[in-house]
Write a protein that holds these residues in place. Structure first.
Motif, PDB file in Angstrom:
ATOM      1  N   VAL A 130       0.841  -1.198   0.000  1.00 45.85           N
ATOM      2  CA  VAL A 130       0.000   0.000   0.000  1.00 45.85           C
ATOM      3  C   VAL A 130       0.876   1.248   0.000  1.00 45.85           C
ATOM      4  N   ASN A 131       1.933   1.226   0.796  1.00 40.75           N
ATOM      5  CA  ASN A 131       2.842   2.370   0.870  1.00 40.75           C
ATOM      6  C   ASN A 131       3.485   2.643  -0.492  1.00 40.75           C
ATOM      7  N   ARG A 132       3.936   1.605  -1.161  1.00 36.31           N
ATOM      8  CA  ARG A 132       4.561   1.774  -2.478  1.00 36.31           C
ATOM      9  C   ARG A 132       3.565   2.278  -3.516  1.00 36.31           C
ATOM     10  N   VAL A 133       2.340   1.765  -3.469  1.00 38.27           N
ATOM     11  CA  VAL A 133       1.316   2.219  -4.413  1.00 38.27           C
ATOM     12  C   VAL A 133       1.006   3.692  -4.173  1.00 38.27           C
ATOM     13  N   LEU A 134       0.858   4.084  -2.902  1.00 40.83           N
ATOM     14  CA  LEU A 134       0.585   5.489  -2.586  1.00 40.83           C
ATOM     15  C   LEU A 134       1.726   6.396  -3.022  1.00 40.83           C
ATOM     16  N   ILE A 135       2.951   5.978  -2.761  1.00 41.76           N
ATOM     17  CA  ILE A 135       4.106   6.777  -3.181  1.00 41.76           C
ATOM     18  C   ILE A 135       4.135   6.902  -4.699  1.00 41.76           C
ATOM     19  N   LEU A 193       1.558   6.711  -6.811  1.00 35.20           N
ATOM     20  CA  LEU A 193       0.464   7.571  -7.276  1.00 35.20           C
ATOM     21  C   LEU A 193       0.753   9.043  -6.994  1.00 35.20           C
ATOM     22  N   VAL A 194       1.235   9.351  -5.795  1.00 38.56           N
ATOM     23  CA  VAL A 194       1.558  10.742  -5.469  1.00 38.56           C
ATOM     24  C   VAL A 194       2.666  11.248  -6.386  1.00 38.56           C
ATOM     25  N   TRP A 200       5.491  11.371   7.085  1.00 45.17           N
ATOM     26  CA  TRP A 200       5.438  10.177   6.250  1.00 45.17           C
ATOM     27  C   TRP A 200       6.797   9.919   5.602  1.00 45.17           C
TER      28      TRP A 200
END
Length: 195
Positions: free
Chosen positions: A8-13, A15-16, A82
């Motif tokens: 989830v952290n990698r996906v969020l990073i 996307l941002v 973060w």
């Protein structure tokens, strides 16, 4: 659970990062003279983010701009928190252990840290031992900090640590290797007052 959080952290990073690159690249392209689509927020190189009418439309509400600035400040602080959380070295939550029958088991990282800290702390001349597991589940690494008595030879303490505590941990977990970063510090001897 930790693997899901990492994903989830990698996906969020990702996307941002993608949104920031697209926004920044498009603003740069418009600033250099590219023709933007009609729905885009900027219409030319001399366009501003907020027009005078947009900036002054809430002038009667004295709470508006302080609220916007406070919200932006909170967002910046959360982003910094973060970033620091992502960049700092994390403790390893679990270690993959070969059970010897072709299967694998998971060993809690805190349990292995506790055993290593107990065995290291019980070595001759060690006042305090602090252990932290890092690395990957299948290839753990150890960070060791030992506080030694003033009379202890650091070379002897290091030899005991590698020959006993680290070797026992590596063998009991059936690990091929257990690299360690060891920091030794001598305790300061406080002089006693004689009267």
């Amino acid at each position: 659970m930790s693997a899901m959080l990492r994903t989830v952290n990698r996906v969020l990073i990702g996307l941002v990062g993608l949104v920031l690159v697209l926004l920044g690249g498009s603003v740069l392209a418009v600033g250099l003279g590219a023709a933007p689509p009609s729905w885009w927020i900027h219409h030319g190189p001399h366009d501003v983010l907020l027009s005078v009418a947009e900036r002054t439309s809430r002038q009667g509400a004295g709470w508006w701009w302080p609220t916007v600035l406070a919200a932006l400040a909170v967002l910046v602080l959360l982003a910094l928190w973060w970033l620091i959380a992502v960049l700092r070295r994390r403790r390893l939550a679990e270690v993959v252990v070969d059970t010897g029958d072709g299967e694998e088991a998971l060993l809690r990282g805190r349990a292995l840290e506790g055993v290593l800290a107990d065995e290291s702390g019980n070595m001759d001349g060690v006042q305090q031992a602090h252990i932290q597991l890092t690395g990957r589940r299948s290839a753990p690494e150890v960070r060791v900090r030992l506080l030694l008595e003033p009379h202890v030879d650091p070379g002897t303490a290091l030899h005991q640590l590698t020959g006993q505590a680290l070797t026992h941990a590596r063998d009991s977990a059936h690990l091929a290797a257990l690299p360690a970063e060891v920091r030794l510090r001598a305790a300061r001897h406080r002089a006693a007052r004689v009267s």
